[in-house]
Scaffold this active site. Structure first.
Site, PDB file in Angstrom:
ATOM      1  N   GLY A  81       0.814  -1.211   0.000  1.00 55.58           N
ATOM      2  CA  GLY A  81       0.000   0.000   0.000  1.00 55.58           C
ATOM      3  C   GLY A  81       0.844   1.255   0.000  1.00 55.58           C
ATOM      4  O   GLY A  81       2.012   1.248   0.392  1.00 55.58           O
ATOM      5  N   VAL A  83       0.413   5.798   0.369  1.00 53.98           N
ATOM      6  CA  VAL A  83      -0.357   7.027   0.518  1.00 53.98           C
ATOM      7  C   VAL A  83       0.477   8.164  -0.047  1.00 53.98           C
ATOM      8  O   VAL A  83       1.648   8.319   0.320  1.00 53.98           O
ATOM      9  CB  VAL A  83      -0.698   7.316   1.996  1.00 53.98           C
ATOM     10  N   ASP A 202     -10.922   1.691  16.131  1.00 57.89           N
ATOM     11  CA  ASP A 202      -9.504   1.988  16.330  1.00 57.89           C
ATOM     12  C   ASP A 202      -9.303   3.438  16.761  1.00 57.89           C
ATOM     13  O   ASP A 202      -8.413   4.134  16.259  1.00 57.89           O
ATOM     14  CB  ASP A 202      -8.708   1.698  15.058  1.00 57.89           C
TER      15      ASP A 202
END
Length: 304
Positions: A81, A83, A202
């Site tokens: 992943g 970002v 979370d």
């Protein structure tokens, strides 16, 4: 009675008119008498949910760029992943883009399937949470390289964790009234989320952003759950555990991660150690809005 033929696709006339208007503005002439011959885009090109990152409409529109998103900076990256801070060339603004590095045109591993499932779930849940204290999601799409991604607001500031640390070390003056104001905004956001039957699972100071002008955002809805008895919340392949290195690390820009960046998975429960309610540790199916309230209580304890 014969008349002007009408296209079955209403966007065709719209794009023709836009192109005609654009050409007329460039030549300072009246668009009524300007003739522009151009091909109309297909439905895939005009539908934002079907389009790819590369805009394939005619170049006669000066405000449409060839590439929708221009990568400016990588904020965090893991094995699967990433970002990134990107510029939206269509709207002229900077946004954060979260994506899974997986080509959807090829066979996916179990880890990739789990990551994609989580990304899609995070996007769909965040999209329905339209609240001033919840980071807004702008768009979700599949890029030409086959990567699935979504864009959201770029949030500049500090996490509540960073503020509490700086306050403790005497580097930042942050009185209790300001802390209480931040905390109440988080409570407002969670009250709204719970009204939509969504639990965060979370909540912690790392996932609360405080902007430069006092704005407060609850971030990271990657393991959020929709409390809907008609839907199953089981994970796609529980045996396919995701490793921490698969996920981007936190950035200074905002605290977004992809799914299980720092969460602890214990006996079917998901969350972060020290903030999970007892029932959350035991079984994900036992989680309710009260589990989030427990986490809020732990955050309150840290603030004061």
């Amino acid at each position: 009675m014969e008349g002007i033929p009408v296209s079955s696709d209403p966007t065709e006339n719209l794009f023709d008119e836009l192109n005609q208007f654009s050409k007329a503005k460039e030549s300072n002439s009246d668009p009524t008498y300007q003739t522009v011959v151009t091909s109309s885009p297909s439905k895939e090109e005009t539908n934002p949910f079907l389009s790819h990152t590369t805009n394939t409409t005619t170049n006669s529109l000066p405000f449409v760029q060839k590439e929708r998103y221009q990568i400016l900076q990588t904020l965090g990256e893991g094995g699967m992943g990433v970002v990134q801070l990107v510029k939206d060339n269509l709207l002229g603004r900077e946004v954060a883009q979260k994506k899974i590095k997986a080509d959807l045109s090829r066979k996916l591993s179990e880890k990739q399937k789990t990551m994609l499932w989580r990304l899609n779930k995070e996007a769909s849940i965040t999209a329905i949470l339209e609240h001033p204290n919840i980071v807004p999601l702008y768009e979700m799409q599949q890029q030409e390289a086959g990567e699935l991604c979504f864009t959201m607001r770029k949030v500049e500031g500090r996490t509540l964790r960073q503020i509490l640390k700086a306050k403790k070390e005497g580097e930042l003056e942050y009185d209790e009234n300001k802390l209480l104001g931040v905390y109440l905004k988080v409570c407002d956001a969670m009250a709204y989320a719970h009204s939509k039957n969504v639990v965060h699972r979370d909540l912690k100071p790392d996932n609360i952003m405080v902007g430069q002008f006092g704005e407060v955002y609850v971030m990271d809805w990657g393991i959020a759950k929709k409390l809907n008895p008609e839907e199953s919340d089981s994970e796609p392949n529980q045996n396919s555990l995701l490793e921490a290195e698969d996920f981007p690390e936190k950035s200074n820009l905002h605290s977004t991660t992809i799914a299980l960046g720092e969460e602890l998975k214990t006996r079917g429960g998901m969350g972060t150690e020290g903030y999970m309610a007892p029932e959350q540790r035991e079984d994900a199916t036992l989680v309710t809005s009260q589990s989030d309230i427990y986490s809020l209580g732990m955050i309150l304890r840290e603030c004061f």
